[in-house]
Design an enzyme around this catalytic site. Structure first.
Site, PDB file in Angstrom:
ATOM      1  N   ALA A  65       0.870  -1.170   0.000  1.00 22.89           N
ATOM      2  CA  ALA A  65       0.000   0.000   0.000  1.00 22.89           C
ATOM      3  C   ALA A  65       0.910   1.223   0.000  1.00 22.89           C
ATOM      4  O   ALA A  65       2.047   1.153   0.469  1.00 22.89           O
ATOM      5  CB  ALA A  65      -0.864   0.000   1.251  1.00 22.89           C
ATOM      6  N   GLY A 110       0.493  -4.980   0.741  1.00 22.99           N
ATOM      7  CA  GLY A 110      -0.675  -5.017  -0.147  1.00 22.99           C
ATOM      8  C   GLY A 110      -0.390  -5.721  -1.464  1.00 22.99           C
ATOM      9  O   GLY A 110      -1.312  -6.232  -2.113  1.00 22.99           O
ATOM     10  N   GLU A 113      -0.771  -9.289  -0.745  1.00 20.06           N
ATOM     11  CA  GLU A 113      -2.217  -9.519  -0.550  1.00 20.06           C
ATOM     12  C   GLU A 113      -2.962  -9.532  -1.893  1.00 20.06           C
ATOM     13  O   GLU A 113      -3.888 -10.325  -2.084  1.00 20.06           O
ATOM     14  CB  GLU A 113      -2.780  -8.433   0.379  1.00 20.06           C
ATOM     15  CG  GLU A 113      -2.273  -8.597   1.804  1.00 20.06           C
ATOM     16  CD  GLU A 113      -2.619  -7.421   2.700  1.00 20.06           C
ATOM     17  OE1 GLU A 113      -2.168  -6.288   2.405  1.00 20.06           O
ATOM     18  OE2 GLU A 113      -3.356  -7.613   3.685  1.00 20.06           O
ATOM     19  N   GLU A 133       4.411  -5.379   7.367  1.00 20.14           N
ATOM     20  CA  GLU A 133       3.694  -4.284   8.041  1.00 20.14           C
ATOM     21  C   GLU A 133       4.175  -4.025   9.463  1.00 20.14           C
ATOM     22  O   GLU A 133       4.126  -2.896   9.930  1.00 20.14           O
ATOM     23  CB  GLU A 133       2.178  -4.567   8.061  1.00 20.14           C
ATOM     24  CG  GLU A 133       1.492  -4.380   6.720  1.00 20.14           C
ATOM     25  CD  GLU A 133       1.539  -5.606   5.827  1.00 20.14           C
ATOM     26  OE1 GLU A 133       2.258  -6.583   6.149  1.00 20.14           O
ATOM     27  OE2 GLU A 133       0.852  -5.589   4.792  1.00 20.14           O
TER      28      GLU A 133
HETATM   29  N1  COA Z   1       4.617   3.144  -0.424  1.00 22.19           N
HETATM   30  C1  COA Z   1       5.071   4.310  -0.923  1.00 22.19           C
HETATM   31  N2  COA Z   1       6.229   4.421  -1.584  1.00 22.19           N
HETATM   32  C2  COA Z   1       6.964   3.318  -1.733  1.00 22.19           C
HETATM   33  C3  COA Z   1       6.565   2.070  -1.239  1.00 22.19           C
HETATM   34  C4  COA Z   1       5.332   2.011  -0.551  1.00 22.19           C
HETATM   35  N3  COA Z   1       4.856   0.865  -0.052  1.00 22.19           N
HETATM   36  N4  COA Z   1       7.525   1.158  -1.535  1.00 22.19           N
HETATM   37  C5  COA Z   1       8.459   1.816  -2.210  1.00 22.19           C
HETATM   38  N5  COA Z   1       8.129   3.113  -2.342  1.00 22.19           N
HETATM   39  C6  COA Z   1       8.884   4.177  -3.012  1.00 22.19           C
HETATM   40  C7  COA Z   1      10.101   4.610  -2.182  1.00 22.19           C
HETATM   41  O1  COA Z   1       9.714   5.541  -1.171  1.00 22.19           O
HETATM   42  C8  COA Z   1      10.972   5.222  -3.260  1.00 22.19           C
HETATM   43  O2  COA Z   1      10.451   6.496  -3.577  1.00 22.19           O
HETATM   44  P1  COA Z   1      11.461   7.751  -3.769  1.00 22.19           P
HETATM   45  O3  COA Z   1      12.335   7.354  -4.927  1.00 22.19           O
HETATM   46  O4  COA Z   1      10.534   8.892  -4.072  1.00 22.19           O
HETATM   47  O5  COA Z   1      12.238   7.878  -2.480  1.00 22.19           O
HETATM   48  C9  COA Z   1      10.699   4.328  -4.476  1.00 22.19           C
HETATM   49  O6  COA Z   1       9.444   3.691  -4.225  1.00 22.19           O
HETATM   50  C10 COA Z   1      11.753   3.254  -4.675  1.00 22.19           C
HETATM   51  O7  COA Z   1      11.862   2.504  -3.456  1.00 22.19           O
HETATM   52  P2  COA Z   1      13.236   2.318  -2.633  1.00 22.19           P
HETATM   53  O8  COA Z   1      12.885   2.077  -1.203  1.00 22.19           O
HETATM   54  O9  COA Z   1      14.174   3.438  -2.937  1.00 22.19           O
HETATM   55  O10 COA Z   1      13.774   0.977  -3.323  1.00 22.19           O
HETATM   56  P3  COA Z   1      14.777  -0.085  -2.661  1.00 22.19           P
HETATM   57  O11 COA Z   1      15.177  -0.986  -3.786  1.00 22.19           O
HETATM   58  O12 COA Z   1      15.844   0.590  -1.876  1.00 22.19           O
HETATM   59  O13 COA Z   1      13.868  -0.920  -1.628  1.00 22.19           O
HETATM   60  C11 COA Z   1      11.882  -2.087  -0.919  1.00 22.19           C
HETATM   61  C12 COA Z   1      12.813  -1.701  -2.106  1.00 22.19           C
HETATM   62  C13 COA Z   1      10.682  -2.790  -1.516  1.00 22.19           C
HETATM   63  C14 COA Z   1      12.645  -3.039   0.032  1.00 22.19           C
HETATM   64  C15 COA Z   1      11.472  -0.812  -0.147  1.00 22.19           C
HETATM   65  O14 COA Z   1      10.966   0.122  -1.074  1.00 22.19           O
HETATM   66  C16 COA Z   1      10.411  -1.033   0.900  1.00 22.19           C
HETATM   67  O15 COA Z   1      10.708  -1.542   1.980  1.00 22.19           O
HETATM   68  N6  COA Z   1       9.147  -0.646   0.602  1.00 22.19           N
HETATM   69  C17 COA Z   1       8.054  -0.690   1.543  1.00 22.19           C
HETATM   70  C18 COA Z   1       7.565  -2.092   1.700  1.00 22.19           C
HETATM   71  C19 COA Z   1       6.459  -2.134   2.728  1.00 22.19           C
HETATM   72  O16 COA Z   1       6.641  -1.876   3.898  1.00 22.19           O
HETATM   73  N7  COA Z   1       5.271  -2.481   2.262  1.00 22.19           N
HETATM   74  C20 COA Z   1       4.118  -2.627   3.107  1.00 22.19           C
HETATM   75  C21 COA Z   1       3.367  -1.374   3.160  1.00 22.19           C
HETATM   76  S1  COA Z   1       1.941  -1.547   4.194  1.00 22.19           S
END
Ligand code: COA
Length: 264
Positions: A65, A110, A113, A133
């Site tokens: 999400a 999400g 999910e 989460e």
């Molecule tokens: N919501 C909003 N933005 C998100 C996102 C999310 N769930 N997941 C990734 N993004 C965004 C990042 O903020 C980043 O944006 P920016 O370039 O404007 O800073 C962009 O997508 C790229 O992500 P980044 O974190 O730089 O990539 P990474 O390769 O270093 O890491 C992940 C990849 C997937 C490990 C990491 O993005 C992450 O942990 N995401 C969240 C996962 C999460 O907690 N999901 C559950 C949400 S309820």
């Protein structure tokens, strides 16, 4: 017509691609609006016989999400968010036409999910699945507590959600989270090949299989004062939003630092 997804229809297969690659295809409100309308298309367009859900770009199916939309939500608004997500995913799960997830990278929160709401899943070798989460002081809200348990069993579901551990493609195969692992290049082709087999069978029988298997997987609503696990999840998701740890967890993600949880 759509702003956050791309759709195409070839030989009866409707492909829905979540298209926010710069945000790893995170599910914001507009994605849900677009996805909901695309699922309606599957229901209503007789030319569509089956559907694939996938993500744009080489890195992510859907990384969760959209966390930027979490800040400032009160409990009621958070519950509404979960309810809305669950409704769209229920619609996918209860479609009489098969929905298959082609998971081409991160399927987190999400995203996992969404993949689990599809009837089954294939993934590429670089796929990673998880419900992270708890890192945000939260729980899954779009059906994850229920569907992950149905797919991998109670103990594994508990561990994966409590540790926020990310499962790679081969582990996902062992766990039964996906049916097949393939190279990124072959992912859509292999998914289409399976759907072509299914589309050669009797569509009404396929719809009935979906209906019956879904009943077998339903959670027992005789517990919890007659509320289903999905309703319980919505309430618990809302409860998390009024904790200090949730504010800290989401702020830490957005500020790109480690969260410091206090249990409040
Ligand atoms: N919501 C909003 N933005 C998100 C996102 C999310 N769930 N997941 C990734 N993004 C965004 C990042 O903020 C980043 O944006 P920016 O370039 O404007 O800073 C962009 O997508 C790229 O992500 P980044 O974190 O730089 O990539 P990474 O390769 O270093 O890491 C992940 C990849 C997937 C490990 C990491 O993005 C992450 O942990 N995401 C969240 C996962 C999460 O907690 N999901 C559950 C949400 S309820």
């Amino acid at each position: 017509m759509y702003t956050t997804i791309v759709t195409s229809l070839d030989d009866g297969i409707f492909t829905i691609t979540i298209n926010r690659p710069d945000k790893l295809n995170a599910l914001n409100k507009q994605v849900f609006t677009d996805l909901d309308a695309a699922v309606d298309e599957v229901y209503n367009n007789a030319a569509i016989k089956s559907a694939i859900v996938t993500g744009a770009g080489p890195k992510a199916f859907v990384a969760g999400a959209d966390i930027t939309e979490f800040s400032g939500l009160n409990k009621e608004e958070a519950m509404e968010l979960a309810r809305r997500g669950q409704l769209v995913f229920f619609k996918i799960e209860n479609s009489k036409k098969p929905f298959v997830a082609a998971v081409n990278g991160f399927a987190l929160g999400g995203g996992c999910e969404l993949a689990m709401a599809c009837h089954f899943r294939l993934c590429s070798e670089n796929a990673k699945f998880g419900q992270p989460e708890v890192n945000l002081g939260l729980i899954p809200g779009y059906g994850g507590t229920q569907r992950l348990t149905q797919l991998v069993g109670k103990g594994k579901s508990m561990e994966l959600q409590m540790t926020a551990y990310l499962v790679d493609a081969n582990e996902a195969l062992q766990l039964g989270l996906v049916n097949h692992v393939t190279s990124s290049e072959n992912l859509l082709e292999k998914t289409r090949a399976i759907l072509n087999v299914i589309m050669g069978k009797a569509p009404i029988a396929i719809g009935k299989i979906i209906e019956c298997v879904n009943v077998a997987a339903l959670s027992d609503s005789s517990f919890n004062n007659g509320k289903s696990g999905y309703a319980k999840e919505i309430e618990a998701f809302g409860d998390c939003f009024i904790t200090e740890d949730m504010k800290e967890g989401t702020a830490a993600f957005l500020e790109k630092r480690k969260a410091n949880f206090t249990g409040k």
